[in-house]
Design an enzyme around this catalytic site. Sequence first.
Site, short mmCIF file in Angstrom:
data_model
loop_
_atom_site.label_atom_id
_atom_site.label_comp_id
_atom_site.label_asym_id
_atom_site.label_seq_id
_atom_site.Cartn_x
_atom_site.Cartn_y
_atom_site.Cartn_z
N GLU A 131 -3.33 2.56 -7.31
CA GLU A 131 -3.80 3.61 -6.41
C GLU A 131 -2.89 4.83 -6.57
OE1 GLU A 131 -3.48 2.50 -2.29
OE2 GLU A 131 -1.40 1.91 -2.55
N HIS A 181 0.85 -1.19 0.00
CA HIS A 181 0.00 0.00 0.00
C HIS A 181 0.89 1.24 0.00
CE1 HIS A 181 -2.91 3.02 1.24
NE2 HIS A 181 -3.86 2.17 0.89
#
Length: 243
Positions: free
Chosen positions: A155, A85
């Site tokens: 992302e 992430h």
Amino acid sequence: MQNGTVEEVKKIVTTLSEAEVPSEDVVEVVISPPFVFLPLVKTLLRRDFSIAAQNCWVRKGGAFTGEVSAEMLVNLGIPWVILGHSERRLLLNESNDFVADKVAYALSQGLKVIACVGETLEQRESGATMAVVAAQTKAIAEQVTHWSNIVLAYEPVWAIGTGKVATPAQAQEVHFELRKWLQVNVGAEVGATTRIIYGGSVNGANCKELAAQPDVDGFLVGGASLKPEFIDIIKSSTVKTTA
């Protein structure tokens, strides 16, 4: 999420349990609470939803105080883990190679992986978006042979929690190029079958238009997953089938 109390988590899970959503053969829903709530959520969560950890350690457990190993997740019956992430890459300095090692080890222990890639605003503005996400994906491809248990999550860092969102065209462009990269560098079948999901300020208002893009296969949802509109985002999975 990295927040919440037991009461709040129970409330969210109850909302999800009562929701009417498309069947498992239409959409796969994976919920990813903080480590401390994994057993609670696993106990309460409806059976057609799955569960993911937000991270795990890079190799076999040992003297790594504070880390959670892939083996622990397997022992708890947690099938999925999110790795790489952007917050971990940026705040904790996890390199491309370190993330790739994590992905490979988690897969070797039988976990399914949501592997995140994405560029910062500075990288986008300098025209380096594809170079950055290709390098992040290449590191994983060098460590991994089988991609059937990997979902790629694009992302854009500049769109996470900022309220900014990649336009459907921007998201589609990167997803298309990522898929093309996989086809050329890993294999045609991997490129065609690997799910590439979008994460970055997805909400109930923009999810349908994003979901309609041909190479957007789903979403990695942040803040909106804590709100009732998460149900609308889940339902947007039917956009392509009903178009």
